[in-house]
Design a protein around this motif. Structure first.
Motif, short mmCIF file in Angstrom:
data_model
loop_
_atom_site.label_atom_id
_atom_site.label_comp_id
_atom_site.label_asym_id
_atom_site.label_seq_id
_atom_site.Cartn_x
_atom_site.Cartn_y
_atom_site.Cartn_z
N HIS A 189 129.32 10.79 -27.19
CA HIS A 189 130.40 9.96 -27.70
C HIS A 189 130.10 8.49 -27.44
N GLY A 190 130.20 7.69 -28.48
CA GLY A 190 130.13 6.25 -28.31
C GLY A 190 128.83 5.78 -27.70
N ASN A 191 128.94 4.86 -26.75
CA ASN A 191 127.78 4.19 -26.18
C ASN A 191 127.25 4.92 -24.95
N ALA A 192 127.03 6.22 -25.07
CA ALA A 192 126.34 6.98 -24.03
C ALA A 192 124.91 7.21 -24.50
N ASP A 193 124.03 7.53 -23.56
CA ASP A 193 122.61 7.63 -23.87
C ASP A 193 122.07 8.96 -23.35
N VAL A 194 120.95 9.41 -23.92
CA VAL A 194 120.34 10.66 -23.52
C VAL A 194 118.82 10.50 -23.62
N SER A 195 118.09 11.07 -22.66
CA SER A 195 116.64 10.92 -22.64
C SER A 195 115.99 11.78 -23.71
N SER A 196 114.80 11.38 -24.13
CA SER A 196 114.08 12.15 -25.15
C SER A 196 113.67 13.52 -24.62
N ALA A 197 113.38 13.62 -23.32
CA ALA A 197 113.02 14.92 -22.75
C ALA A 197 114.19 15.90 -22.83
N LEU A 198 115.40 15.40 -22.60
CA LEU A 198 116.57 16.27 -22.68
C LEU A 198 116.85 16.66 -24.13
N VAL A 199 116.68 15.72 -25.05
CA VAL A 199 116.85 16.04 -26.47
C VAL A 199 115.89 17.14 -26.88
N ARG A 200 114.64 17.00 -26.49
CA ARG A 200 113.62 17.99 -26.84
C ARG A 200 113.95 19.36 -26.24
N GLU A 201 114.41 19.40 -24.99
CA GLU A 201 114.70 20.67 -24.34
C GLU A 201 115.92 21.35 -24.96
N ILE A 202 116.96 20.60 -25.28
CA ILE A 202 118.15 21.19 -25.91
C ILE A 202 117.77 21.79 -27.27
N LEU A 203 116.99 21.06 -28.06
CA LEU A 203 116.58 21.57 -29.37
C LEU A 203 115.65 22.76 -29.22
N HIS A 204 114.77 22.72 -28.21
CA HIS A 204 113.86 23.84 -27.98
C HIS A 204 114.63 25.12 -27.67
N ARG A 205 115.78 24.99 -27.03
CA ARG A 205 116.60 26.15 -26.69
C ARG A 205 117.44 26.62 -27.87
N GLY A 206 117.33 25.94 -29.00
CA GLY A 206 118.01 26.38 -30.21
C GLY A 206 119.41 25.85 -30.39
N PHE A 207 119.80 24.81 -29.62
CA PHE A 207 121.15 24.27 -29.71
C PHE A 207 121.13 22.90 -30.40
N PRO A 208 122.13 22.60 -31.21
CA PRO A 208 122.18 21.29 -31.86
C PRO A 208 122.75 20.21 -30.94
#
Length: 524
Positions: free
Chosen positions: A245-264
């Protein structure tokens, strides 16, 4: 289907259930306990570096004559060079060391491929890790022919556009890991004699709602930081989705891991409006998306009628629960929706129903500050409309997640238009859940004094939620989304979030031609 797509595993699964093999070919995967046990059990045999001269691990095989590929778990080599094939199986459900027909066929196909390569196979066996038993399997000429026949049947089944029909009252369904995506009883439109298992029973979605928060991956946990301080940590295995939400941030490693687990992953603006989403690259049912975009106008209208009918029925349920008026008017509009001849006529009926509904809904609000005269999306001029904007956006993210899990295109709708890149199908399927999930969560939060007047601010006649108010409303929505209820059509208990995926899969079945009619979800 090209021949390289056919694997020994698919043939074995076809021998167990043709429908399961078809679903697996189209990318349907599950994350159940028995699957997890099987993965752990195979770790020791999936590493070829653990091979020794007398026992080989993870041996890849193929047959150019019959057109298939596969992998042997373990191959024992005698001093004379004869081979014995050993399959490793976990049996956490049946707890018996009984070799099944699919397992025999799997061993036979491995033997045929190795013999084609010039090796001599003298036998096979299945090692059951749960019971620590080894059962020998003679690989006879009759078994080899049975395996070839099953191979041909598998190729014929998987070349079809439509999936095979679900099994009828078959005990295999009770222990199948794919029952949550197959939905055998749901497609037959009957009540369940058993409860459907859920891949992620908690269905927890992590919301990053504090400005300046950064989430990253650290030692198997999602770590949220605000500046130099760690605000909280959440085990990665408990997260089934991420909303930013809004101006929160997320690392690329976490993005990759969430997608790797099959979740959007879904990104929202501060006001709650969905900005975009990221999905895994290997989602299921790619060919179904083509059919989704080729639905005829008549097919779209039939589904749209049912969606609007279900939404109005659920609005009537909310008004009845709080003893409010306009229920007869909604009943009349619901009947009109079932016979609407155009999409524009349906929009008119839906609009009139919503106008009558929101005119009454304010009577369900208890605090004096909470007033609702009419529904106005953006900009919100009162606290209730500002709160509705947020809970509707949270609902939209959940429906997008359900649609993506089925491999459908969120933009390929039947009622709403995909103009200006709107997620039309998600907007369609969320309609029937608006009263039962979003508005119910809001009414609960306000009437139980969780959400209060000081949780809102006003700037130039535009009302917004404060940071604390957003977190309070998100928590109320999450409680509602993960709350269990008895499904009105199928009879088993299910969370509202899981019910959204069930509806998406019923729409998928309509697209695939498995069902003649889509059935919306309505409260009792």
């Amino acid at each position: 289907m090209s021949e390289p797509d056919l694997t020994i595993g698919l043939v074995a699964h076809h021998a167990f259930c043709p429908r399961r093999a078809w679903l697996e070919l189209h990318g349907e995967t599950t994350d159940t306990a028995q699957v997890a046990v099987g993965v752990v059990d195979h770790q020791s045999v999936d590493d070829p570096t653990t091979s020794r001269s007398h026992r080989l691990r993870a041996v890849e095989v193929s047959s150019t004559v019959h057109g298939y590929t596969g992998q042997c778990d373990s191959v024992e080599v005698s001093e004379e060079g004869d081979l014995t094939l050993v399959e490793h199986k976990a049996n956490p459900v049946r707890k018996r060391s009984d070799v099944t027909e699919p397992q025999r066929i799997q061993l036979a196909l491995q033997a045929i491929a190795l013999e084609e390569a010039g090796h001599r196979v003298t036998g096979g066996a299945v090692w059951f890790s749960s019971t620590r038993d080894r059962v020998d399997v003679p690989i006879t000429s009759e078994l080899r022919q049975q395996a070839i026949n099953e191979l041909r049947r598998t190729r014929a089944t998987l070349s079809r556009r439509r999936p095979p029909a679900p099994l009828e009252d078959d005990p295999r369904c009770t222990r199948c890991s794919h029952v949550t995506v197959c939905l055998p009883d749901e497609h037959r439109e009957r009540r369940q004699a058993r409860r459907i298992g859920v891949g992620d029973p908690l269905g927890r979605v992590l919301h990053l709602a504090t400005p300046g928060t950064r989430a990253s991956l650290r030692q198997g946990r999602i770590e949220m930081r605000q500046g130099d301080e760690v605000a909280s940590r959440v085990p990665l295995g408990q997260v089934a989705g991420l909303v930013i939400h809004g101006n929160a941030d997320v690392s690329s490693a976490l993005v990759r891991e969430i997608l790797h687990r099959g979740f959007p992953i879904v990104w929202c603006a501060w006001s709650g409006r969905v900005v975009g989403w990221a999905t895994p690259a290997d989602g299921p049912n790619g060919d179904m998306r083509n059919l989704q975009h080729r639905l005829t106008d008549a097919q779209k209208l039939a589904v749209a009628r049912e969606i609007v009918r279900a939404k109005i029925a659920n609005q009537r349920y909310i008004l009845r629960r709080y003893g409010l008026g306009a229920r007869e008017e909604l009943a009349r509009l619901m009947r009109r929706a079932q016979s609407a001849r155009t999409r524009d006529e349906l929009f008119g009926i839906e609009g009139n129903a919503s106008k009558a509904y929101f005119k009454q809904l304010g009577g369900a609000l208890r605090p004096e500050w909470a007033t609702l005269r009419t529904r106005r999306a953006r900009p919100a001029r009162d606290p209730i409309n500002a709160a509705l904007n947020l809970v509707y956006s949270l609902l939209l993210t959940d429906v997008i997640r359900a649609i993506v899990a089925c491999g459908l295109d969120p933009a390929g709708g039947v009622l709403h238009s995909a103009t200006r890149n709107k997620p039309a199908l998600a907007l369609d399927l969320m309609e029937e859940f608006r009263p039962l999930v979003a508005e119910s969560a809001l009414l609960w939060a306000i009437n139980n004094r969780e959400l209060k007047a000081h949780h809102f601010t006003t700037t130039l006649d535009t009302v917004r939620l404060t940071d604390r108010g957003r977190k309070t409303l998100i928590a109320a929505y999450e409680r509602r989304a993960t709350n269990e209820f008895r499904h009105p059509q199928f009879g088993y208990r299910v969370t509202w979030r899981r019910a959204m995926e069930v509806q998406a899969r019923l729409f998928l079945a309509t697209v695939a031609g498995e069902r003649d009619n889509y059935k919306g979800i309505t409260a009792r």
